[in-house]
Motif scaffolding. Structure first.
Motif, mmCIF file in Angstrom:
data_model
loop_
_atom_site.group_PDB
_atom_site.id
_atom_site.type_symbol
_atom_site.label_atom_id
_atom_site.label_comp_id
_atom_site.label_asym_id
_atom_site.label_seq_id
_atom_site.Cartn_x
_atom_site.Cartn_y
_atom_site.Cartn_z
ATOM 1 N N THR A 62 -63.667 48.109 -1.681
ATOM 2 C CA THR A 62 -64.143 49.498 -1.667
ATOM 3 C C THR A 62 -64.430 49.896 -0.223
ATOM 4 O OG1 THR A 62 -65.371 48.890 -3.652
ATOM 5 C CG2 THR A 62 -65.894 51.027 -2.681
ATOM 6 N N SER A 64 -65.196 53.312 2.498
ATOM 7 C CA SER A 64 -65.449 54.747 2.681
ATOM 8 C C SER A 64 -64.274 55.390 3.407
ATOM 9 C CB SER A 64 -66.683 54.961 3.554
ATOM 10 O OG SER A 64 -67.775 54.272 3.031
ATOM 11 N N SER A 78 -62.407 52.562 8.232
ATOM 12 C CA SER A 78 -62.892 51.632 9.257
ATOM 13 C C SER A 78 -63.440 50.412 8.535
ATOM 14 C CB SER A 78 -63.964 52.299 10.106
ATOM 15 O OG SER A 78 -63.354 53.371 10.801
ATOM 16 N N LYS A 80 -64.785 46.424 8.327
ATOM 17 C CA LYS A 80 -65.402 45.270 8.975
ATOM 18 C C LYS A 80 -64.905 43.996 8.318
ATOM 19 C CE LYS A 80 -69.896 43.568 10.353
ATOM 20 N NZ LYS A 80 -71.222 44.006 10.761
ATOM 21 N N GLY A 83 -64.986 39.071 4.744
ATOM 22 C CA GLY A 83 -64.601 38.073 3.737
ATOM 23 C C GLY A 83 -63.106 37.986 3.590
ATOM 24 N N ARG A 84 -62.692 37.598 2.394
ATOM 25 C CA ARG A 84 -61.284 37.280 2.141
ATOM 26 C C ARG A 84 -60.345 38.473 2.376
ATOM 27 N NH1 ARG A 84 -57.381 35.179 -0.853
ATOM 28 N NH2 ARG A 84 -57.145 37.043 -2.120
ATOM 29 N N LEU A 85 -60.570 39.547 1.620
ATOM 30 C CA LEU A 85 -59.628 40.662 1.674
ATOM 31 C C LEU A 85 -59.676 41.385 3.026
ATOM 32 C CD1 LEU A 85 -59.105 43.994 0.722
ATOM 33 C CD2 LEU A 85 -57.485 42.170 0.204
ATOM 34 N N THR A 86 -60.888 41.568 3.520
ATOM 35 C CA THR A 86 -61.003 42.282 4.800
ATOM 36 C C THR A 86 -60.405 41.439 5.940
ATOM 37 O OG1 THR A 86 -63.308 41.547 4.914
ATOM 38 C CG2 THR A 86 -62.932 43.797 4.167
ATOM 39 N N GLU A 244 -74.561 50.579 -1.184
ATOM 40 C CA GLU A 244 -73.382 49.701 -1.247
ATOM 41 C C GLU A 244 -73.536 48.743 -2.408
ATOM 42 O OE1 GLU A 244 -71.670 47.376 1.762
ATOM 43 O OE2 GLU A 244 -71.290 49.099 3.060
ATOM 44 N N MET A 245 -72.874 49.019 -3.514
ATOM 45 C CA MET A 245 -72.843 48.074 -4.626
ATOM 46 C C MET A 245 -71.387 47.689 -4.818
ATOM 47 S SD MET A 245 -75.628 47.342 -6.276
ATOM 48 C CE MET A 245 -75.186 46.969 -7.968
ATOM 49 N N LYS A 246 -71.156 46.430 -5.106
ATOM 50 C CA LYS A 246 -69.777 46.000 -5.359
ATOM 51 C C LYS A 246 -69.184 46.797 -6.517
ATOM 52 C CE LYS A 246 -68.735 42.348 -2.730
ATOM 53 N NZ LYS A 246 -67.449 41.872 -2.258
HETATM 54 C C1 FAD Z 1 -69.618 52.543 -1.513
HETATM 55 C C2 FAD Z 1 -69.130 51.498 -0.556
HETATM 56 C C3 FAD Z 1 -68.575 51.871 0.668
HETATM 57 C C4 FAD Z 1 -68.140 50.891 1.566
HETATM 58 N N1 FAD Z 1 -67.579 51.291 2.747
HETATM 59 C C5 FAD Z 1 -67.139 50.353 3.610
HETATM 60 C C6 FAD Z 1 -66.509 50.746 4.832
HETATM 61 O O1 FAD Z 1 -66.346 51.925 5.141
HETATM 62 N N2 FAD Z 1 -66.102 49.765 5.657
HETATM 63 C C7 FAD Z 1 -66.279 48.436 5.374
HETATM 64 O O2 FAD Z 1 -65.878 47.593 6.191
HETATM 65 N N3 FAD Z 1 -66.851 48.032 4.223
HETATM 66 C C8 FAD Z 1 -67.280 48.960 3.341
HETATM 67 N N4 FAD Z 1 -67.837 48.560 2.165
HETATM 68 C C9 FAD Z 1 -68.037 47.113 1.935
HETATM 69 C C10 FAD Z 1 -66.772 46.475 1.441
HETATM 70 O O3 FAD Z 1 -66.430 46.982 0.181
HETATM 71 C C11 FAD Z 1 -66.986 44.970 1.324
HETATM 72 O O4 FAD Z 1 -67.464 44.458 2.522
HETATM 73 C C12 FAD Z 1 -65.657 44.331 1.005
HETATM 74 O O5 FAD Z 1 -65.386 44.560 -0.338
HETATM 75 C C13 FAD Z 1 -65.640 42.873 1.282
HETATM 76 O O6 FAD Z 1 -64.410 42.406 0.788
HETATM 77 P P1 FAD Z 1 -63.899 40.951 1.133
HETATM 78 O O7 FAD Z 1 -62.945 40.553 0.055
HETATM 79 O O8 FAD Z 1 -63.389 40.880 2.537
HETATM 80 O O9 FAD Z 1 -65.214 40.097 1.092
HETATM 81 P P2 FAD Z 1 -65.624 39.028 -0.033
HETATM 82 O O10 FAD Z 1 -64.638 37.891 0.022
HETATM 83 O O11 FAD Z 1 -65.870 39.735 -1.308
HETATM 84 O O12 FAD Z 1 -67.000 38.532 0.559
HETATM 85 C C14 FAD Z 1 -67.031 37.484 1.510
HETATM 86 C C15 FAD Z 1 -68.421 37.288 2.031
HETATM 87 O O13 FAD Z 1 -68.847 38.448 2.742
HETATM 88 C C16 FAD Z 1 -70.054 38.916 2.189
HETATM 89 N N5 FAD Z 1 -69.989 40.365 2.165
HETATM 90 C C17 FAD Z 1 -69.248 41.133 1.325
HETATM 91 N N6 FAD Z 1 -69.456 42.422 1.589
HETATM 92 C C18 FAD Z 1 -70.332 42.468 2.611
HETATM 93 C C19 FAD Z 1 -70.931 43.515 3.344
HETATM 94 N N7 FAD Z 1 -70.685 44.789 3.032
HETATM 95 N N8 FAD Z 1 -71.756 43.190 4.356
HETATM 96 C C20 FAD Z 1 -72.031 41.894 4.651
HETATM 97 N N9 FAD Z 1 -71.504 40.871 3.985
HETATM 98 C C21 FAD Z 1 -70.673 41.148 2.985
HETATM 99 C C22 FAD Z 1 -70.101 38.362 0.783
HETATM 100 O O14 FAD Z 1 -71.432 38.225 0.335
HETATM 101 C C23 FAD Z 1 -69.427 37.045 0.941
HETATM 102 O O15 FAD Z 1 -70.333 36.058 1.394
HETATM 103 C C24 FAD Z 1 -68.265 49.512 1.240
HETATM 104 C C25 FAD Z 1 -68.782 49.133 0.004
HETATM 105 C C26 FAD Z 1 -69.214 50.121 -0.897
HETATM 106 C C27 FAD Z 1 -69.714 49.699 -2.224
#
Ligand code: FAD
Ligand code: FES
Length: 283
Positions: A62, A64, A78, A80, A83-86, A244-246
């Motif tokens: 998810t 923004s 934008s 950050k 984790g895995r997908l980012t 920010e909720m998953k």
């Molecule tokens: C409404 C909303 C808006 C968002 N907007 C943005 C945005 O504009 N840009 C952006 O970069 N992200 C944003 N996020 C956060 C983003 O959705 C998650 O960080 C992303 O899903 C992580 O995916 P991943 O597969 O890389 O991490 P995962 O593999 O799911 O997580 C890996 C590790 O990172 C940690 N982690 C996950 N998310 C976060 C976080 N947000 N902060 C710190 N640690 C985290 C987890 O706890 C885990 O330990 C938003 C989330 C929400 C709900």
């Protein structure tokens, strides 16, 4: 060409990453263009809404929408690396295909903010959703609907400042707009303000009269900002933040994002402080 979603809000549109801009060591801004010209025209978002971005075979996240709806033809995200997908997204290059579904969420209350002065308080990547609203409000076609704009932004260090071009050039040059930027600790090349965002806010002491405060950033910053804003006289209805909720489905079906009776994907992610206080106490 046919819009692949056929009006189904769960179906993604295929898009191409047109360009990638590095903001900081772990944040990149992706400019994304839908492959289908119909989707380019029909995708209409409000500042504050999100999209779910997927990389084929890897998963989705998810994010923004950080570009304003007043800017046509592309969307910006934008992201950050956390984790895995980012991390996968940070490895891909311009020209790669992704899928984008949305827009989801309520977005900022654009009509209710009309006629008001606006104070934006952002920290780190938390400026991403605010950027969409700032650019919307400062766009020529909307500027007369809103009053003065103050933007307060903080990052841990100079290297962690996102959206430098907007903060130091574009927004600073706008009429009736003031930009304040701070970093947490002294650095030899930094001549600006040093200190945490909540402390800087209390130093600036923005008047709360006819003003709405919109804030987004790390939870620890938000906690203190909400307290400071209330001390400065902002009422709970005039303080807006994003949660920010998953999320999984994004449309109120899976129950992944609910807090009590509210779904962040439908009722949020934008909430007033008044609404937040009505949620179950753990939030
Ligand atoms: C409404 C909303 C808006 C968002 N907007 C943005 C945005 O504009 N840009 C952006 O970069 N992200 C944003 N996020 C956060 C983003 O959705 C998650 O960080 C992303 O899903 C992580 O995916 P991943 O597969 O890389 O991490 P995962 O593999 O799911 O997580 C890996 C590790 O990172 C940690 N982690 C996950 N998310 C976060 C976080 N947000 N902060 C710190 N640690 C985290 C987890 O706890 C885990 O330990 C938003 C989330 C929400 C709900
Ligand atoms: S993400 Fe499925 S209900 Fe909100």
């Amino acid at each position: 060409m046919t819009d692949l979603t056929g009006g189904n809000p769960l179906l993604p549109n295929i898009a191409t990453i047109a360009s990638i801009r590095r903001e900081t060591g772990d944040v990149k801004t992706f400019q994304v263009v839908f492959d289908d010209p119909l989707a380019v025209q029909s995708f209409a978002h409000k500042p504050g809404q999100v999209a779910l971005i997927s990389v084929f075979g890897e998963g989705e996240a998810t994010i923004s929408i950080t570009s304003s709806p007043t800017v046509k033809g592309f969307l910006e995200f934008s992201i950050k690396k956390v984790g895995r997908l980012t991390s996968v997204l940070h490895e891909i290059e311009a020209g790669a295909k992704v899928a984008v579904r949305g827009p989801y969420g309520n977005g900022f209350p654009l009509d209710e903010m009309k006629g008001k002065n606006l104070l934006f308080v952002g920290g780190g990547i938390g400026l991403a959703p605010l950027r969409s609203l700032i650019d919307y409000v400062l766009a020529e076609e909307n500027r007369s609907d809103y009053g003065n704009v103050e933007i307060l932004y903080g990052a841990r260090s100079m290297a962690d400042i996102c959206f430098k071009e907007d903060l130091f050039n574009k927004w600073t040059a706008c009429k009736d707009t003031r930009v304040y930027t701070t970093i947490d600790r002294e650095e030899p090349e930094w001549s600006g303000h040093v200190g945490f965002v909540p402390a800087y806010l209390e130093e600036i002491k923005p008047v709360s009269n006819n003003k709405v405060a919109i804030t987004c950033g790390p939870p620890v910053m938000i906690k203190f900002i909400l307290m400071s804003l209330q001390r400065l006289g902002f009422t709970e209805e005039r303080i807006i933040t994003t949660l920010e909720m998953k999320m999984k489905c994004g449309i109120g079906k899976c129950g992944r994002c609910n807090i009590g009776s509210k779904y962040v994907c439908l009722d949020g992610p934008v909430f007033t402080l008044k609404q937040l206080k009505e949620l179950p106490p753990e939030f």
